[in-house]
Motif scaffolding. Structure first.
Motif, PDB file in Angstrom:
ATOM      1  N   TYR A  96       0.603  -1.277  -0.501  1.00  0.00           N
ATOM      2  CA  TYR A  96       0.011  -0.018  -0.375  1.00  0.00           C
ATOM      3  C   TYR A  96       0.692   1.603  -0.361  1.00  0.00           C
ATOM      4  O   TYR A  96       0.798   2.311  -0.602  1.00  0.00           O
ATOM      5  CB  TYR A  96      -1.160  -0.263   1.450  1.00  0.00           C
ATOM      6  N   ALA A  97       1.662   0.694   0.791  1.00  0.00           N
ATOM      7  CA  ALA A  97       3.433   2.241   1.315  1.00  0.00           C
ATOM      8  C   ALA A  97       3.492   2.720  -0.421  1.00  0.00           C
ATOM      9  O   ALA A  97       3.825   3.334  -0.470  1.00  0.00           O
ATOM     10  CB  ALA A  97       3.732   2.504   1.726  1.00  0.00           C
ATOM     11  N   LEU A  98       3.771   1.574  -1.138  1.00  0.00           N
ATOM     12  CA  LEU A  98       4.403   1.905  -2.168  1.00  0.00           C
ATOM     13  C   LEU A  98       3.646   2.027  -3.931  1.00  0.00           C
ATOM     14  O   LEU A  98       4.334   2.010  -5.124  1.00  0.00           O
ATOM     15  CB  LEU A  98       5.356   0.738  -3.336  1.00  0.00           C
ATOM     16  N   ARG A  99       2.146   2.266  -3.471  1.00  0.00           N
ATOM     17  CA  ARG A  99       1.174   2.095  -4.184  1.00  0.00           C
ATOM     18  C   ARG A  99       1.524   2.983  -5.551  1.00  0.00           C
ATOM     19  O   ARG A  99       0.623   3.352  -6.291  1.00  0.00           O
ATOM     20  CB  ARG A  99       0.052   2.461  -3.824  1.00  0.00           C
ATOM     21  N   ASN A 100       2.102   4.786  -5.169  1.00  0.00           N
ATOM     22  CA  ASN A 100       2.332   5.382  -5.822  1.00  0.00           C
ATOM     23  C   ASN A 100       3.222   5.859  -6.542  1.00  0.00           C
ATOM     24  O   ASN A 100       4.348   6.541  -7.133  1.00  0.00           O
ATOM     25  CB  ASN A 100       1.784   6.783  -5.629  1.00  0.00           C
ATOM     26  N   SER A 101       4.331   4.379  -6.316  1.00  0.00           N
ATOM     27  CA  SER A 101       6.115   4.750  -6.895  1.00  0.00           C
ATOM     28  C   SER A 101       6.168   3.849  -7.762  1.00  0.00           C
ATOM     29  O   SER A 101       5.587   3.076  -7.775  1.00  0.00           O
ATOM     30  CB  SER A 101       6.908   4.546  -5.316  1.00  0.00           C
ATOM     31  N   PRO A 102       6.824   4.628  -8.870  1.00  0.00           N
ATOM     32  CA  PRO A 102       7.497   3.809  -9.280  1.00  0.00           C
ATOM     33  C   PRO A 102       8.641   2.736  -9.726  1.00  0.00           C
ATOM     34  O   PRO A 102       9.285   2.396  -8.944  1.00  0.00           O
ATOM     35  CB  PRO A 102       8.238   5.158 -10.211  1.00  0.00           C
ATOM     36  N   ILE A 103       7.512   1.475 -10.460  1.00  0.00           N
ATOM     37  CA  ILE A 103       8.516   0.494 -10.791  1.00  0.00           C
ATOM     38  C   ILE A 103      10.012   0.301 -10.898  1.00  0.00           C
ATOM     39  O   ILE A 103      10.616  -0.232  -9.726  1.00  0.00           O
ATOM     40  CB  ILE A 103       7.270  -0.688 -11.435  1.00  0.00           C
ATOM     41  N   LEU A 104      10.234   1.506 -11.923  1.00  0.00           N
ATOM     42  CA  LEU A 104      11.564   1.379 -12.206  1.00  0.00           C
ATOM     43  C   LEU A 104      12.401   2.631 -11.190  1.00  0.00           C
ATOM     44  O   LEU A 104      12.692   3.525 -11.619  1.00  0.00           O
ATOM     45  CB  LEU A 104      12.065   1.060 -13.415  1.00  0.00           C
TER      46      LEU A 104
END
Length: 396
Positions: free
Chosen positions: A95-103
């Motif tokens: 949930y915390a990384l839901r808006n972080s770019p995968i790369l």
């Protein structure tokens, strides 16, 4: 093939009279040559043995010497709380990384350091649960494994159990033990680059190989595993977006890739420092005097993150002893375990596996019968886990 063949020959009309009067001798095709030892070694370098697997024999010896070890068997209540904690951590990270770019480095480093370690922990929690070591009820264990499977992103817990119990019951048996690499893998990955590829993508080999070895019967727990996992993935994507699910899947991939904890996959049963292969010279065979070790243990700190899976000889000897009591088992039967081969570092295991030309996918012990001796020599299904009852679908 028979040494001579009786053949009736019919002369075609166009043959001359002289040809018709000439006796025709039947000929025998040349026999197919038997491959020499050197030729066999080119396509099968596994260590083939004709003895039973060592674990049940040692188990019986330990029980005879230390009958109190059987009191160590049974579920560990702590397991279910740790599983729920790690599942919660992974959902929170997703949930915390839901808006972080995968790369991006934050995404990758979190997936590698936290996610891969957590999902490797859940892989091995499912391993524990497959032996009925979280609850007394086998059904409760089957259902709880589905819960532990959630952060892995892909349903596998229901299929893992019968394949894994077959690995215990038929250790090293070609065509049954799906932990064994196939000859196809060993041939095409027999190089530094090939072994590096295997270590990087080994989670895919462990996921796909079993289905190519033998097929499992589908049960209701398989249906539940798939249904619950797909529902969880759908809810996660709906509430947190596709990157949250990508984090979980990436964590699972990295957990079975070039990760320190992934070293246990290779450390457990590959033969390190292998003896020289048998040589046939002038009719003489040179065989190793001692049995080739089939299982290695590891007693280092990474066991704290992996349910003591490093104590692998102990686990194979007593599959119904939970992770918290394996060190006690080792201490009680030290005279049986102190001289067995061990690894000191899972990281070095990966390093040596890739770079050492004498170690590779060929370095596994294989057998035809797998220690399936008549009577007391064969593993009974109730020995494969705590409170095991009746037949287990898919276990061979």
């Amino acid at each position: 093939m028979p040494s001579s063949v009786s053949t009736t020959v019919v002369s075609p009309p166009q043959l001359s009279q002289r040809a018709k009067n000439t006796p025709i001798k039947a000929t025998t095709p040349a026999p197919t040559p038997t491959p020499s030892a050197e030729q066999k070694a080119d396509y099968d370098k596994f260590f083939w043995t004709y003895t039973e697997e060592p674990h049940r024999t040692r188990r019986q010896a330990i029980i005879k010497a230390h009958p109190e070890v059987t009191k160590l068997c049974g579920p560990e209540p702590l397991t279910k709380y740790l599983v729920l904690l790690v599942v919660s951590i992974q959902i929170a990270c997703a949930y915390a990384l839901r808006n972080s770019p995968i790369l991006s480095w934050p995404f990758f480093l979190t997936a590698y350091v936290v996610g891969a370690t957590a999902n490797q922990n859940l892989f091995l929690a499912i391993h524990e649960i497959s032996h009925n070591l979280a609850f007394k009820s086998p059904t409760a264990n089957r259902l709880f494994a589905v819960v532990a499977n959630l952060p892995i992103g892909i349903p596998y817990s229901a299929s893992f159990r019968p394949y894994h119990l077959t690995h215990h019951k038929s250790l090293g048996v070609a065509g049954l033990d799906t932990d064994l690499p196939t000859a196809f893998e060993a041939v095409f990955l027999d190089s530094i680059a090939g072994k590096a590829f295997f270590c990087t993508f080994q989670i895919l080999f462990y996921a796909l190989r079993p289905m190519m070895v033998y097929q499992l019967p589908l049960t209701r727990i398989h249906a539940a595993n798939v249904t619950v996992q797909l529902l969880f993935d759908y809810i996660l994507v709906s509430l947190a977006g596709p990157k949250a699910l990508a984090y979980l899947v990436m964590s699972s991939f990295l957990a079975g890739s070039l990760h320190p904890c992934a070293g246990h996959f290779i450390a457990e049963h590959y033969v390190f420092d292998p003896p020289e292969k048998s040589e046939e010279k002038k009719g003489e065979s040179k065989e190793p005097l001692a049995p080739i070790p089939e299982t290695y243990s590891y007693y280092g700190p990474l066991n704290l993150l992996t349910y003591n899976v490093g104590l692998h000889n102990e686990h194979h000897d007593f599959p119904a002893v939970p992770w918290t009591r394996l060190p006690t088992l080792h201490s009680m039967a030290k005279e049986f375990y102190d001289e067995l081969p061990r690894h000191d570092s899972w990281v070095y295991v990966i390093w040596q596996f890739i770079l050492d030309p004498k170690v590779g996918l060929w370095c596994r012990v294989k057998r035809k019968e797998g220690g399936r001796k008549v009577g007391e020599g064969a593993w009974r299904q109730e020995e494969l886990g705590a409170n095991e009852r009746g037949d287990i679908a898919g276990v061979k």
